[in-house]
Write a protein that holds these residues in place. Structure first.
Motif, mmCIF file in Angstrom:
data_model
loop_
_atom_site.group_PDB
_atom_site.id
_atom_site.type_symbol
_atom_site.label_atom_id
_atom_site.label_comp_id
_atom_site.label_asym_id
_atom_site.label_seq_id
_atom_site.Cartn_x
_atom_site.Cartn_y
_atom_site.Cartn_z
ATOM 1 N N CYS B 68 0.829 -1.222 0.000
ATOM 2 C CA CYS B 68 0.000 0.000 0.000
ATOM 3 C C CYS B 68 0.860 1.267 0.000
ATOM 4 O O CYS B 68 0.589 2.210 -0.742
ATOM 5 C CB CYS B 68 -0.906 0.033 1.231
ATOM 6 S SG CYS B 68 -2.233 -1.137 1.124
ATOM 7 N N ILE B 69 1.902 1.264 0.831
ATOM 8 C CA ILE B 69 2.766 2.458 0.905
ATOM 9 C C ILE B 69 3.476 2.662 -0.441
ATOM 10 O O ILE B 69 3.520 3.774 -0.979
ATOM 11 C CB ILE B 69 3.781 2.324 2.062
ATOM 12 C CG1 ILE B 69 3.018 2.287 3.392
ATOM 13 C CG2 ILE B 69 4.778 3.475 2.067
ATOM 14 C CD1 ILE B 69 3.874 1.967 4.584
ATOM 15 N N GLY B 70 4.007 1.576 -0.996
ATOM 16 C CA GLY B 70 4.670 1.668 -2.307
ATOM 17 C C GLY B 70 3.712 2.141 -3.381
ATOM 18 O O GLY B 70 4.073 2.937 -4.259
ATOM 19 N N PHE B 71 2.481 1.699 -3.288
ATOM 20 C CA PHE B 71 1.433 2.052 -4.248
ATOM 21 C C PHE B 71 1.195 3.568 -4.242
ATOM 22 O O PHE B 71 1.165 4.219 -5.279
ATOM 23 C CB PHE B 71 0.165 1.302 -3.849
ATOM 24 C CG PHE B 71 -0.935 1.349 -4.859
ATOM 25 C CD1 PHE B 71 -1.001 0.403 -5.862
ATOM 26 C CD2 PHE B 71 -1.904 2.328 -4.805
ATOM 27 C CE1 PHE B 71 -2.017 0.436 -6.797
ATOM 28 C CE2 PHE B 71 -2.917 2.373 -5.732
ATOM 29 C CZ PHE B 71 -2.978 1.415 -6.737
ATOM 30 N N ILE B 72 1.043 4.125 -3.031
ATOM 31 C CA ILE B 72 0.799 5.575 -2.906
ATOM 32 C C ILE B 72 2.002 6.360 -3.436
ATOM 33 O O ILE B 72 1.849 7.350 -4.169
ATOM 34 C CB ILE B 72 0.520 5.949 -1.428
ATOM 35 C CG1 ILE B 72 -0.821 5.352 -0.968
ATOM 36 C CG2 ILE B 72 0.536 7.460 -1.202
ATOM 37 C CD1 ILE B 72 -2.059 5.959 -1.587
ATOM 38 N N ILE B 73 3.200 5.903 -3.087
ATOM 39 C CA ILE B 73 4.402 6.615 -3.560
ATOM 40 C C ILE B 73 4.479 6.559 -5.089
ATOM 41 O O ILE B 73 4.821 7.545 -5.734
ATOM 42 C CB ILE B 73 5.679 6.033 -2.914
ATOM 43 C CG1 ILE B 73 5.649 6.261 -1.397
ATOM 44 C CG2 ILE B 73 6.937 6.685 -3.498
ATOM 45 C CD1 ILE B 73 6.740 5.564 -0.627
ATOM 46 N N ASP B 74 4.133 5.409 -5.654
ATOM 47 C CA ASP B 74 4.158 5.282 -7.122
ATOM 48 C C ASP B 74 3.170 6.226 -7.797
ATOM 49 O O ASP B 74 3.456 6.783 -8.850
ATOM 50 C CB ASP B 74 3.845 3.832 -7.527
ATOM 51 C CG ASP B 74 5.108 2.990 -7.558
ATOM 52 O OD1 ASP B 74 6.184 3.565 -7.772
ATOM 53 O OD2 ASP B 74 5.005 1.772 -7.366
ATOM 54 N N VAL B 75 1.999 6.394 -7.179
ATOM 55 C CA VAL B 75 0.989 7.282 -7.761
ATOM 56 C C VAL B 75 1.501 8.726 -7.770
ATOM 57 O O VAL B 75 1.300 9.459 -8.730
ATOM 58 C CB VAL B 75 -0.334 7.174 -6.965
ATOM 59 C CG1 VAL B 75 -1.293 8.305 -7.331
ATOM 60 C CG2 VAL B 75 -1.002 5.841 -7.253
ATOM 61 N N TYR B 76 2.218 9.109 -6.718
ATOM 62 C CA TYR B 76 2.724 10.482 -6.611
ATOM 63 C C TYR B 76 4.118 10.632 -7.219
ATOM 64 O O TYR B 76 4.850 11.546 -6.865
ATOM 65 C CB TYR B 76 2.766 10.923 -5.148
ATOM 66 C CG TYR B 76 1.423 11.371 -4.631
ATOM 67 C CD1 TYR B 76 1.035 12.703 -4.712
ATOM 68 C CD2 TYR B 76 0.526 10.466 -4.087
ATOM 69 C CE1 TYR B 76 -0.205 13.113 -4.254
ATOM 70 C CE2 TYR B 76 -0.711 10.868 -3.628
ATOM 71 C CZ TYR B 76 -1.059 12.192 -3.712
ATOM 72 O OH TYR B 76 -2.287 12.595 -3.263
ATOM 73 N N SER B 77 4.482 9.730 -8.082
ATOM 74 C CA SER B 77 5.808 9.855 -8.681
ATOM 75 C C SER B 77 5.692 9.613 -10.182
ATOM 76 O O SER B 77 4.703 9.078 -10.650
ATOM 77 C CB SER B 77 6.766 8.861 -8.018
ATOM 78 O OG SER B 77 7.132 7.846 -8.884
ATOM 79 N N SER B 78 6.717 10.042 -10.902
ATOM 80 C CA SER B 78 6.675 9.830 -12.355
ATOM 81 C C SER B 78 7.531 8.644 -12.763
ATOM 82 O O SER B 78 7.717 8.400 -13.942
ATOM 83 C CB SER B 78 7.155 11.097 -13.065
ATOM 84 O OG SER B 78 8.473 11.390 -12.665
ATOM 85 N N SER B 79 8.067 7.930 -11.772
ATOM 86 C CA SER B 79 8.827 6.722 -12.113
ATOM 87 C C SER B 79 7.841 5.616 -12.497
ATOM 88 O O SER B 79 6.665 5.703 -12.162
ATOM 89 C CB SER B 79 9.719 6.306 -10.941
ATOM 90 O OG SER B 79 8.966 6.216 -9.770
ATOM 91 N N PRO B 80 8.326 4.580 -13.203
ATOM 92 C CA PRO B 80 7.395 3.548 -13.672
ATOM 93 C C PRO B 80 6.565 2.974 -12.521
ATOM 94 O O PRO B 80 7.112 2.670 -11.459
ATOM 95 C CB PRO B 80 8.304 2.480 -14.261
ATOM 96 C CG PRO B 80 9.626 3.098 -14.400
ATOM 97 C CD PRO B 80 9.708 4.288 -13.546
ATOM 98 N N PHE B 81 5.277 2.828 -12.764
ATOM 99 C CA PHE B 81 4.375 2.334 -11.724
ATOM 100 C C PHE B 81 4.788 0.926 -11.303
ATOM 101 O O PHE B 81 4.893 0.029 -12.140
ATOM 102 C CB PHE B 81 2.939 2.326 -12.269
ATOM 103 C CG PHE B 81 1.920 2.015 -11.224
ATOM 104 C CD1 PHE B 81 1.393 3.017 -10.441
ATOM 105 C CD2 PHE B 81 1.500 0.718 -11.003
ATOM 106 C CE1 PHE B 81 0.469 2.735 -9.460
ATOM 107 C CE2 PHE B 81 0.565 0.422 -10.028
ATOM 108 C CZ PHE B 81 0.053 1.438 -9.261
ATOM 109 N N GLY B 82 5.020 0.742 -10.005
ATOM 110 C CA GLY B 82 5.385 -0.585 -9.497
ATOM 111 C C GLY B 82 6.792 -0.623 -8.926
ATOM 112 O O GLY B 82 7.118 -1.526 -8.153
#
Lengths: 293, 176
Positions: B68-82
């Protein structure tokens, strides 16, 4: 008499098996997420939008104290620089008065020549002001989350400060949008050096100094040259200022300093030139450049 | 003795405090700083939270929490999702293994282990993103991020420890 078959797997082992399966599924989701993000998947994009919409209001609340602190700091900073600013503004005002007269003359001349050539002017730009509510949380990305409310914003639209281009819209939710800054590694913008008309691509590299790439090796580039959008690719109109040449390295690479001071921005302008429908072309263009590189 | 439904719900929610508090901290560290220079000193707060909770209250911090934490960080970042999901799940796994040996260690030892692990995780992410974008990512900013992450660890750990003692159920009656 028939004997009933009994499931002989102990409950504990079954629980461990499902726990391991669950972990494996989580890893697979992450792995496929990476694969899909490379092809601009609708699924990833939709999930992105939903999460931004859900967490956006929380971010707005979290951002309130930060904005208050920033305003207090800006207030005292401005007071401490008031004399120097005043002197500078007086000087600029004198230059502006001279320029204003020149602009009036050029405007009349431009209108006359346009009529002579039967020139069709480009569509009028409209813009939306959006409040910045979050920044990227690590050193690997450079982006902003902005609140757009009910305004109509589309992916690919240009984002500007008062002075210059700072990025483009990447994801649009119902009330929030994600903006990729020109310093982000995903950002590739076709540009031109205003003085020499040398074309190139402004490529973000995750530092505060994006690089100018794909310029001619013998191009005449000097420190202080103004970099503007070239309009190639059809997404950004030509002539919008982006940055100034900051350094020309011996290996030919050129560092550009963005004109906008992103650190002092609270609001940005998302501008619609009616060109964002062609944004796919720029994406293809940027991908093509990456492949060529 | 069977406890009431209200008590059970209360207990269930108290067991979810590590994940909710970590998410809150992650969101808090996304707030605009209005400074490009200070932005480079933004700590990897997700990394600190996953490491802390997995090491100290592993039974309340599952793989799903790291996801979940990684998921939120991925949403707020422009790096590849995941990418951040994979990284934090890796942190979760390795810290779970480290917890066997260092759960009883002093704070300084845990901090030292964190500083070494954070270096390892950030290098992995750096190498992964470079190979993904097929471009060189400057190390200076990432190094600054690493040092700020290490420097922020005591502060975040202290806040987390306060949350743990104030709100979480005692360790001997953890949910699992």
């Amino acid at each position: 008499m028939k004997r009933r078959k009994v499931l002989l797997i102990p409950f504990g082992e079954l629980k461990t098996f499902f726990r391991r399966l669950f972990v494996a599924i989580l890893f697979l989701i992450a792995f496929f997420g990476i694969l899909l993000s490379n092809v601009d998947s609708l699924v990833v994009s939709a999930v992105d939008k939903v999460i931004i919409e859900v967490t956006g209001p929380a971010m707005q609340i979290v951002e309130l104290p930060a904005r208050a602190i920033h305003r207090i700091y800006t207030y005292f900073y401005d007071i401490s620089h008031i004399y120097a600013d005043n002197q500078q503004l007086r000087q600029e005002n004198k230059q502006m008065m001279i320029l204003q007269n020149k602009v009036r003359t050029l405007e009349v001349e431009n209108q006359l020549l346009s009529r002579l050539l039967n020139y069709t002017p480009p569509p009028e730009a409209t813009f939306v002001s959006a409040q910045i509510i979050a920044e990227s949380g690590d050193n690997f990305t450079h982006l902003l989350l902005v609140y757009i409310g009910d305004s109509e914003v589309e992916k690919g639209q240009i984002v500007m400060s008062n002075e210059s281009v700072i990025g483009r819209v990447d994801t649009v939710g119902k009330r929030y949008a994600k903006v990729i800054l020109i310093t982000d590694i995903n950002s590739k913008i076709p540009v031109i050096i205003e003085r020499t008309r040398t074309r190139g691509i402004l490529s973000g590299n995750n530092t505060d100094r994006p690089q100018l790439i794909f310029t001619r090796s013998n191009a005449d580039i000097e420190i202080g040259d103004v970099i503007v959008t070239s309009g190639v690719g059809g997404m950004f109109p030509a002539g919008l200022p982006i940055g100034l040449v900051n350094k020309v390295n011996n290996d030919g690479s050129v560092e550009v300093e963005p004109i906008a001071d992103i650190s002092r921005l609270e609001y940005v302008r998302i501008i619609d030139y009616g060109l964002s429908q062609d944004s796919e072309f720029l994406n293809d263009f940027a991908e093509g450049l990456d492949n060529a590189q | 003795m069977r406890s009431s439904l209200k008590e059970q719900i209360g207990f269930f929610l108290r067991c979810r405090i590590p994940i909710f508090f970590s998410l809150l901290m992650v969101l808090l560290f996304f707030m605009p700083i209005h400074s490009v220079q200070i932005n480079y000193f933004r700590p990897a707060i997700g990394l600190i939270c996953v490491y802390y909770w997995r090491l100290n209250r592993g039974s309340l911090f599952s793989w799903g929490s790291a996801f979940c934490i990684g998921f939120i960080i991925d949403v707020y970042s422009s790096s590849p999702f995941g990418v951040n999901i994979l990284l934090l799940m890796l942190v979760n796994g390795t810290t779970g293994w480290l917890a066997r040996y260092f759960q009883a260690a002093s704070f300084n030892v845990r901090w030292l282990i964190f500083s070494l692990s954070a270096l390892f995780y950030m290098l992995i992410k750096w190498l992964f993103l470079m190979s993904y974008f097929w471009d060189y990512l400057p190390l200076a900013e990432i190094t600054m991020g690493y040092f700020s992450t290490v420097m922020f660890y005591p502060l975040i750990a202290t806040i987390n420890a306060w949350v743990a003692t104030r709100f979480l159920p005692p360790e001997n009656i953890d949910e699992q």
